[in-house]
Design a protein around this motif. Structure first.
Motif, PDB file in Angstrom:
ATOM      1  N   ALA A  69       0.754  -1.144  -0.059  1.00  0.00           N
ATOM      2  CA  ALA A  69      -0.038   0.023  -0.093  1.00  0.00           C
ATOM      3  C   ALA A  69       0.823   1.280   0.102  1.00  0.00           C
ATOM      4  N   ARG A  70       2.407   1.152   0.473  1.00  0.00           N
ATOM      5  CA  ARG A  70       2.968   2.244   0.653  1.00  0.00           C
ATOM      6  C   ARG A  70       3.811   2.498  -0.692  1.00  0.00           C
ATOM      7  N   GLY A  71       3.713   1.535  -1.826  1.00  0.00           N
ATOM      8  CA  GLY A  71       4.381   1.545  -2.758  1.00  0.00           C
ATOM      9  C   GLY A  71       5.613   0.916  -2.774  1.00  0.00           C
ATOM     10  N   LYS A  72       6.075   0.074  -1.782  1.00  0.00           N
ATOM     11  CA  LYS A  72       7.193  -0.956  -1.795  1.00  0.00           C
ATOM     12  C   LYS A  72       7.144  -1.982  -2.666  1.00  0.00           C
ATOM     13  N   PRO A  73       8.009  -2.142  -3.728  1.00  0.00           N
ATOM     14  CA  PRO A  73       7.784  -3.159  -4.790  1.00  0.00           C
ATOM     15  C   PRO A  73       7.967  -4.430  -3.996  1.00  0.00           C
ATOM     16  N   LYS A  74       7.150  -5.526  -4.573  1.00  0.00           N
ATOM     17  CA  LYS A  74       6.975  -6.748  -4.240  1.00  0.00           C
ATOM     18  C   LYS A  74       7.534  -7.879  -5.244  1.00  0.00           C
ATOM     19  N   GLY A  75       8.039  -7.161  -6.539  1.00  0.00           N
ATOM     20  CA  GLY A  75       8.349  -8.013  -7.528  1.00  0.00           C
ATOM     21  C   GLY A  75       9.001  -7.007  -8.571  1.00  0.00           C
ATOM     22  N   PRO A  76       9.474  -7.690  -9.745  1.00  0.00           N
ATOM     23  CA  PRO A  76      10.056  -7.045 -10.775  1.00  0.00           C
ATOM     24  C   PRO A  76       9.128  -5.944 -11.617  1.00  0.00           C
ATOM     25  N   GLU A  77       9.702  -4.848 -11.967  1.00  0.00           N
ATOM     26  CA  GLU A  77       9.043  -4.008 -12.721  1.00  0.00           C
ATOM     27  C   GLU A  77       8.747  -4.601 -14.474  1.00  0.00           C
ATOM     28  N   VAL A  78       7.617  -4.361 -14.643  1.00  0.00           N
ATOM     29  CA  VAL A  78       7.170  -4.878 -16.149  1.00  0.00           C
ATOM     30  C   VAL A  78       7.021  -3.846 -17.110  1.00  0.00           C
ATOM     31  N   PRO A  79       7.980  -3.569 -18.162  1.00  0.00           N
ATOM     32  CA  PRO A  79       7.642  -2.638 -19.146  1.00  0.00           C
ATOM     33  C   PRO A  79       6.059  -2.554 -19.693  1.00  0.00           C
ATOM     34  N   ALA A  80       5.578  -1.619 -19.942  1.00  0.00           N
ATOM     35  CA  ALA A  80       4.084  -1.448 -20.232  1.00  0.00           C
ATOM     36  C   ALA A  80       3.771  -0.021 -20.948  1.00  0.00           C
ATOM     37  N   ARG A  81       2.725  -0.126 -21.550  1.00  0.00           N
ATOM     38  CA  ARG A  81       2.152   1.119 -22.110  1.00  0.00           C
ATOM     39  C   ARG A  81       0.720   1.475 -21.596  1.00  0.00           C
ATOM     40  N   ALA A  82       0.648   2.705 -21.393  1.00  0.00           N
ATOM     41  CA  ALA A  82      -0.690   3.250 -20.644  1.00  0.00           C
ATOM     42  C   ALA A  82      -1.487   4.049 -21.778  1.00  0.00           C
ATOM     43  N   VAL A  83      -2.517   3.956 -21.527  1.00  0.00           N
ATOM     44  CA  VAL A  83      -3.835   4.605 -22.536  1.00  0.00           C
ATOM     45  C   VAL A  83      -4.627   5.446 -21.517  1.00  0.00           C
ATOM     46  N   ILE A  84      -5.056   6.728 -21.901  1.00  0.00           N
ATOM     47  CA  ILE A  84      -5.954   7.499 -21.076  1.00  0.00           C
ATOM     48  C   ILE A  84      -7.269   7.076 -21.741  1.00  0.00           C
ATOM     49  N   LEU A  85      -8.405   6.715 -20.670  1.00  0.00           N
ATOM     50  CA  LEU A  85      -9.707   6.333 -21.387  1.00  0.00           C
ATOM     51  C   LEU A  85     -10.686   7.413 -21.339  1.00  0.00           C
ATOM     52  N   ASP A  86     -11.596   7.032 -22.355  1.00  0.00           N
ATOM     53  CA  ASP A  86     -12.720   7.947 -22.497  1.00  0.00           C
ATOM     54  C   ASP A  86     -13.747   7.824 -21.396  1.00  0.00           C
ATOM     55  N   ALA A  87     -14.844   8.618 -21.448  1.00  0.00           N
ATOM     56  CA  ALA A  87     -15.796   8.800 -20.506  1.00  0.00           C
ATOM     57  C   ALA A  87     -16.485   7.036 -20.103  1.00  0.00           C
ATOM     58  N   ALA A  88     -16.797   6.680 -21.290  1.00  0.00           N
ATOM     59  CA  ALA A  88     -17.469   5.254 -21.190  1.00  0.00           C
ATOM     60  C   ALA A  88     -16.331   4.149 -20.620  1.00  0.00           C
TER      61      ALA A  88
END
Length: 131
Positions: A69-88
């Motif tokens: 909950a505090r942001g301490k990693p519990k595993g490896p980082e995974v490269p990813a891509r984010a998309v900002i979603l529309d209202a629906a």
């Protein structure tokens, strides 16, 4: 033959996910968020005018990792891509997260709608990047 569980799948099933976005100068900024799997993507929800949303608009490359909950990693980082979603899709994100987190998730979503209105928060969809 069963589906192979990937590190992205493990991150998707975590209670908290560390989303790392990147400033213009490349400095990483990590934030722990609630997230819920939806098919091959991971849905997250955040304040519309947050800096992470601004950074994603400029650069959709992110990393995700399981964390506490505090942001301490519990595993490896995974490269990813984010998309900002529309209202629906943001409405769908709220529903998926509320289902995953039960009564606390439902109360949080409803409280946020009362405080900020429908446009005060926005959904993010994150997919594994095949870098």
């Amino acid at each position: 033959m069963g589906r192979v569980t990937t590190e992205f799948d493990r991150v998707s099933s975590a209670k908290y996910v560390l989303l790392t976005t990147f400033r213009k100068d490349g400095t990483p900024v990590a934030t722990p968020l609630w997230a819920a799997a939806d098919g091959d993507r991971l849905l997250m929800w955040t304040v519309t005018d947050s800096y992470k949303v601004k950074r994603i608009r400029r650069n959709p490359e992110v990393t995700v990792a399981a964390c506490d909950a505090r942001g301490k990693p519990k595993g490896p980082e995974v490269p990813a891509r984010a998309v900002i979603l529309d209202a629906a899709d943001t409405d769908h994100t709220r529903d998926v997260i509320a289902r995953k987190y039960g009564i606390l998730g439902w109360l949080t979503m409803k409280g946020s709608l009362v405080r900020r209105g429908k446009t005060g928060t926005i959904g993010l969809a994150v997919t594994a990047d095949d870098r």
